[in-house]
Design a protein around this motif. Structure first.
Motif, short mmCIF file in Angstrom:
data_model
loop_
_atom_site.label_atom_id
_atom_site.label_comp_id
_atom_site.label_asym_id
_atom_site.label_seq_id
_atom_site.Cartn_x
_atom_site.Cartn_y
_atom_site.Cartn_z
N HIS A 178 0.79 -1.23 0.05
CA HIS A 178 -0.14 0.20 0.09
C HIS A 178 0.85 1.04 -0.01
CE1 HIS A 178 -3.19 -2.61 1.86
NE2 HIS A 178 -3.17 -2.76 0.47
N GLN A 179 2.20 0.97 0.12
CA GLN A 179 3.06 2.28 0.50
C GLN A 179 3.91 2.54 -0.95
OE1 GLN A 179 3.48 4.42 3.15
NE2 GLN A 179 1.47 3.52 3.84
N VAL A 180 4.01 1.46 -1.76
CA VAL A 180 5.05 1.26 -2.85
C VAL A 180 4.66 2.03 -4.07
CG1 VAL A 180 6.11 -0.08 -4.60
CG2 VAL A 180 6.08 -0.84 -2.33
N ASP A 181 5.27 3.19 -4.33
CA ASP A 181 5.21 3.98 -5.55
C ASP A 181 5.43 2.88 -6.88
OD1 ASP A 181 4.99 5.47 -7.91
OD2 ASP A 181 6.23 7.07 -6.80
N PHE A 182 4.49 2.31 -7.42
CA PHE A 182 4.63 1.41 -8.34
C PHE A 182 4.90 2.00 -9.81
CE2 PHE A 182 2.29 -1.76 -5.45
CZ PHE A 182 3.28 -2.91 -5.61
N ASP A 183 4.44 3.11 -9.95
CA ASP A 183 4.36 3.96 -11.30
C ASP A 183 5.98 4.13 -11.56
OD1 ASP A 183 1.89 3.66 -11.64
OD2 ASP A 183 1.31 5.59 -10.96
N ASN A 184 6.48 4.81 -10.38
CA ASN A 184 8.02 5.00 -10.50
C ASN A 184 8.71 3.85 -10.59
OD1 ASN A 184 10.63 5.57 -8.52
ND2 ASN A 184 10.35 6.99 -9.93
N MET A 185 8.43 2.73 -9.94
CA MET A 185 9.26 1.59 -10.32
C MET A 185 9.08 0.99 -11.52
SD MET A 185 8.31 -2.07 -7.99
CE MET A 185 8.70 -3.55 -9.01
N MET A 186 8.01 1.13 -12.13
CA MET A 186 7.68 0.29 -13.45
C MET A 186 8.86 1.31 -14.49
SD MET A 186 3.95 -0.98 -13.67
CE MET A 186 3.00 0.19 -12.68
N GLY A 201 12.11 15.78 -15.18
CA GLY A 201 12.02 14.80 -15.83
C GLY A 201 10.83 15.01 -16.83
N ASN A 202 10.75 14.12 -17.81
CA ASN A 202 9.75 14.12 -18.90
C ASN A 202 8.70 13.03 -18.30
OD1 ASN A 202 10.60 11.82 -19.70
ND2 ASN A 202 11.92 12.34 -21.46
N ALA A 203 7.79 12.97 -19.32
CA ALA A 203 6.53 12.19 -19.12
C ALA A 203 6.93 10.73 -19.06
CB ALA A 203 5.42 12.37 -20.28
N ALA A 204 8.03 10.32 -19.57
CA ALA A 204 8.38 9.00 -19.44
C ALA A 204 9.15 8.63 -18.27
CB ALA A 204 9.28 8.81 -20.71
N GLY A 205 9.16 9.66 -17.28
CA GLY A 205 10.09 9.69 -16.04
C GLY A 205 11.48 9.67 -16.26
N ARG A 206 11.96 10.07 -17.23
CA ARG A 206 13.45 10.11 -17.49
C ARG A 206 14.00 11.70 -17.27
NH1 ARG A 206 15.80 5.67 -20.94
NH2 ARG A 206 14.00 4.19 -20.70
N VAL A 207 15.16 11.68 -17.05
CA VAL A 207 15.85 12.94 -16.58
C VAL A 207 15.81 13.83 -17.87
CG1 VAL A 207 17.91 14.13 -15.70
CG2 VAL A 207 16.97 11.91 -14.60
N THR A 208 15.54 14.98 -17.66
CA THR A 208 15.91 15.96 -18.68
C THR A 208 16.72 17.18 -18.20
OG1 THR A 208 13.85 17.31 -18.30
CG2 THR A 208 13.82 15.53 -19.82
N GLY A 209 17.06 17.18 -16.84
CA GLY A 209 17.98 18.37 -16.42
C GLY A 209 17.85 18.32 -14.85
N LEU A 210 18.61 19.27 -14.69
CA LEU A 210 18.95 19.55 -12.97
C LEU A 210 18.58 21.16 -12.60
CD1 LEU A 210 19.57 18.32 -10.12
CD2 LEU A 210 22.23 19.10 -10.89
N GLU A 211 17.66 21.26 -11.78
CA GLU A 211 17.59 22.75 -11.33
C GLU A 211 18.77 23.02 -10.44
OE1 GLU A 211 13.86 24.75 -10.59
OE2 GLU A 211 14.87 25.39 -8.55
N CYS A 212 19.65 24.07 -10.69
CA CYS A 212 20.57 24.45 -9.62
C CYS A 212 20.30 25.86 -9.16
CB CYS A 212 22.03 24.52 -10.55
SG CYS A 212 22.49 22.85 -11.21
N ILE A 213 21.15 26.15 -8.12
CA ILE A 213 21.03 27.49 -7.51
C ILE A 213 22.35 28.04 -7.21
CG2 ILE A 213 20.66 26.51 -5.26
CD1 ILE A 213 18.93 29.08 -4.83
N ARG A 214 22.67 28.95 -7.40
CA ARG A 214 24.09 29.63 -7.43
C ARG A 214 24.26 29.75 -5.79
NH1 ARG A 214 22.90 31.47 -12.36
NH2 ARG A 214 24.50 31.07 -13.96
N CYS A 215 25.67 29.82 -5.17
CA CYS A 215 25.91 29.92 -4.05
C CYS A 215 27.11 30.92 -3.63
CB CYS A 215 26.29 28.62 -3.28
SG CYS A 215 24.95 27.15 -3.58
#
Lengths: 287, 501
Positions: A247-255, B379-393
């Protein structure tokens, strides 16, 4: 080296190997897995379930589906051949107690990891309702072994070629509505099935454990490739799991994460299939 | 940036050596000898393979570099060395062409000279204290002690003269060494030398620990590590790969049921830390451990033969400023990335990486973004990385580590585009052994608590050292702790009555 003592083909793409592994056989508990390597020079390391173990013989039983290069290679091995590297047992053992009535759902190859858990649940004195599902009849495995352990067995196939024509969630929902409802649920199978099972039991508030099989490199907590989100927190399947509260697993991210290497895997799978076919053809004349 | 060829460096050194021949050198003369650069492969060529970048001194360069040593009476360099190598003595031997003697001097205290000569952070150890560097007001102009250590170790290895150290008669006492990295290798050798039976347990399929899975071939050729492992085998150490103590067998069972008299835990710091920011579990985010393990241990750089894939990325971002971050960034280039960006919260001065690694990374085209902190992964709709938001320090007051704390500048956020993000912000020890061993105590960050002199843990007969005690540290510190623990184990076993094997 781990010598192969027995080989069986359980279904179209599903094989059973009983292999020598005395240390693992002695220590393993239900729910644990091993990392297997078919070649220690260039081979990948893959996680496989321990489906059974015989400490006195010093053997463990591996059941796997041919999905990648290593599993296809393993399928070409025969009794007397050896597997060069098996590491384990890994992961936390299943938490077993006497819950009362437990419902166990296994889908496809997920029936293999379910087997030792059912053995342990049975040994702890639980009443067992077992639901098995497969796409079609000749993909169904371990039905006899499950029938021996289950107090009640429900089998279904997606295409209706055997048992009920249904997805496992259908009988699961019916079981959940019984009075009294089951006290505990364990569901193992493809991620989408485990997600559906967790959603099925959620309204009934039946504690539901799932066993995750993610991408791993080392299997000991080193790479983090297996990480999943559980209850909003990042957990490693290899050392924090493989079992989690469904009930706690994020299956969408896992898939999504499981598909990280899809392109490379598809290319390799095609090649492997050809090699497996070739090995089969080469064996035929002498057989 | 282009390097002088190894051959021209050799010729120049030879000419200078000839000019110095038969002269008695004053300290002033020595200070005027130019520091010898390390011959290295051209960046444009080397980023296409994983072969070693630094090629090592020619004998002529080594002699000339060794002549720069002033032979200080108080030898401040020795105090900068965690294992107290007699540095002036071995440098003098090299200057006088007595290479065999030089390596023998090093081996009195160090076990892994070919490794340490390559990976030690000399500029914060021996070379930081070097009088020559101080006189020339630049630590980079100190005598290159590490390169000379590497030189004599390589001469010895390539000559095939190295012999495994002799072992004393069998005592019948048994020691379990857990982990085959630098600490474990050291303990296995030192304990085996006393005639005790040693089993070296390794969880992975190949022994060597971080030297194999972590440090890339281009910085430490695996043949060097394999030779160290072969040496242990030749000494009679039993090496057991694919054996995870804690799971395959519990530590208590080894000690109470399997007849081991003592155990040493050198399991390292293998648990990767993540950033704990939004989007960190998107597809394309890796720990440096995973990325480097795929590339090194699983040999993913060899696309033809290796089964283990590496995630493709045209643009790669690495977060971190240590050696592991440099290794990951440079490996990404070798695996085909077109652009590699390194994001670090502080400035280059605070980076824990070796100067040489930072220089090599820059030469190879890694783009440094210092004073930039990661905020969230996009990330995009497919859950894949597209970039990193950074902040200057900007740098603020020192924090607990003594380094200035990075302070974020509000409103300075921006997005760096990439398909792959590699997190290299450190590791912690794996909690498996404390979890599965009753009474084995660790601190809040999972580091095992040990006695500072004997390296004994909270349990009798159990010792520990290296990163499992120190957190992410260095090869030389692991080796130093290993030597200390081995001495304590040997002393403990010597008190026990002898037993036949």
């Amino acid at each position: 080296m781990h010598r192969i003592l027995e080989k069986q083909q359980l279904a179209d793409e599903v094989f059973l190997l009983r292999v020598e592994a005395p240390l693992i056989a002695r220590e393993r508990k239900a729910g644990q897995f091993v990392m297997v390597q078919a070649d220690t020079r260039f081979g990948e390391r893959i996680p496989l379930t321990i489906a059974d173990a015989n400490p006195s013989e010093g053997s463990i039983t591996l059941i796997f589906q041919t999905v990648g290069k290593t599993t296809h290679h393993l399928a070409t091995l025969n009794v007397g051949d050896a597997i060069p590297a098996i590491l384990g047992p890994l992961g936390r053992p299943t938490h077993i107690e006497t819950f009362g009535t437990a419902v166990a759902v296994g889908g496809g190859i997920g029936i293999a990891p379910l087997h030792p858990i059912i053995q342990a649940l049975k040994a702890a004195g639980n009443r067992l309702i077992v639901i098995l599902g497969a796409r079609t009849r000749n993909l169904l495995i371990l039905e006899d072994q499950m029938a021996r352990l289950a107090d009640e067995l429900i089998v279904c196939t997606d295409d209706g070629s055997y048992g009920r024509k249904a997805l496992v969630t259908e009988p699961l929902r019916e079981v959940c509505t019984r009075v009294p409802a089951p006290d505990f649920c364990v569901a193992i199978g493809p991620p989408i099935m485990m997600k559906a099972c967790a959603e099925t039991t959620r309204p009934f508030r039946i504690p539901t454990v799932v066993s995750l099989n993610t991408i791993m490199v080392d299997g000991t907590g080193m790479c983090g490739g297996c990480r999943v989100t559980v209850g909003g927190k990042t957990r490693f399947v290899c050392v924090d799991g493989p079992e989690f509260d469904g009930h706690q697993v994020d299956f969408d991210n896992m898939m999504l994460r499981l598909r990280a290497y899809k392109e490379q895997e598809d290319a390799a799978h095609h090649q492997c299939h050809l090699e497996l076919e070739l090995a089969r053809l080469e064996r035929k004349p002498s057989a | 940036m282009s390097h002088p060829s190894p051959e021209s460096l050799r010729r120049e050194a030879a000419a200078q050596l000839a000019a110095l021949r038969n002269r008695t050198l004053t300290p002033k003369d020595r200070l005027t000898i130019p520091p010898q650069p390390m011959p290295s492969r051209e960046p444009t060529e080397r980023i296409h393979d994983v072969q070693e970048v630094a090629l090592g001194y020619s004998p002529e360069q080594a002699r000339l570099e060794a002549l720069r040593c002033l032979q200080c009476k108080n030898a401040p360099c020795i105090n900068g060395c965690p294992v107290r190598i007699n540095i002036p003595a071995f440098l003098k031997a090299i200057a006088e062409e007595r290479d065999a003697e030089a390596i023998a001097i090093i081996r009195q205290t160090s076990l892994l000279p070919a490794v340490c000569g390559r990976v030690c952070p000399q500029e914060i150890q021996c070379q930081e204290r070097c009088t020559v560097g101080k006189a020339l007001k630049d630590v980079r102009k100190a005598v290159s002690i590490g390169r000379l250590e590497r030189f004599v170790a390589d001469v010895e290895r390539e000559s095939g003269r190295f012999q495994p150290p002799p072992t004393k008669p069998e005592t019948g006492r048994r020691v379990a060494v857990i982990g085959s990295g630098p600490a474990g290798i050291t303990v296995a050798a030192d304990v085996r030398r006393e005639g005790h039976t040693v089993t070296l347990f390794e969880a992975l399929h190949k022994p060597g620990g971080v030297l194999v899975y972590g440090i890339p071939e281009f910085r430490l050729p695996k043949a060097i590590v394999e030779l160290e492992i072969e040496t242990l085998r030749a000494m009679g150490v039993d090496i057991r790969p694919n054996f995870l103590v804690g799971r395959t067998r519990r530590l208590e069972a080894l000690l109470h049921d399997d007849g081991y008299d003592a155990a040493f835990i050198g399991a390292g710091a293998g648990l990767p830390r993540f950033l704990d920011i939004e989007g960190e579990n998107l597809v394309g985010v890796f720990s440096a451990n995973e990325y480097l393990t795929r590339a090194n241990l699983m040999r993913a750089y060899n696309r033809e033969q290796a089964d283990t894939p590496i995630y493709p990325g045209r643009n790669v971002i690495v977060v971190g400023g240590g050696n592991v971050a440099m290794d990951a960034a440079r490996m990404a280039l070798r695996l085909g990335a077109k652009e590699v960006h390194l994001v670090y919260r502080r400035t280059e001065a605070e980076m824990p990486a070796r100067i040489e690694e930072i220089e090599h990374a820059k030469e190879e085209g890694v783009q440094f973004h210092v004073l930039h902190a990661p905020r969230r992964v996009i990330g995009n709709a497919a859950g894949r990385v597209t970039g990193l938001e950074c902040i200057r320090c900007r740098l603020g007051e020192p924090d607990d580590s003594g380094r200035p704390r990075p302070v974020e500048i509000p409103g300075s956020e921006y997005i760096l585009e990439a398909e792959t993000l590699i997190v290299a912000i450190g590791n912690e020890p794996n909690p498996l052994l404390p979890q599965t061993t009753t009474g084995l105590k660790a601190d809040r960050r999972g580091r095992l608590l040990v006695d500072p002199v004997t390296n004994q843990t909270s349990l009798p007969r159990v010792y520990a050292g290296g990163d499992v005690v120190l957190g992410s540290a260095t090869v030389i510190l692991a080796m130093g702790q290993g030597r200390q623990a081995a001495a304590a184990i040997n002393a403990f076993l010597a008190e026990l009555p002898p037993r036949k094997a």
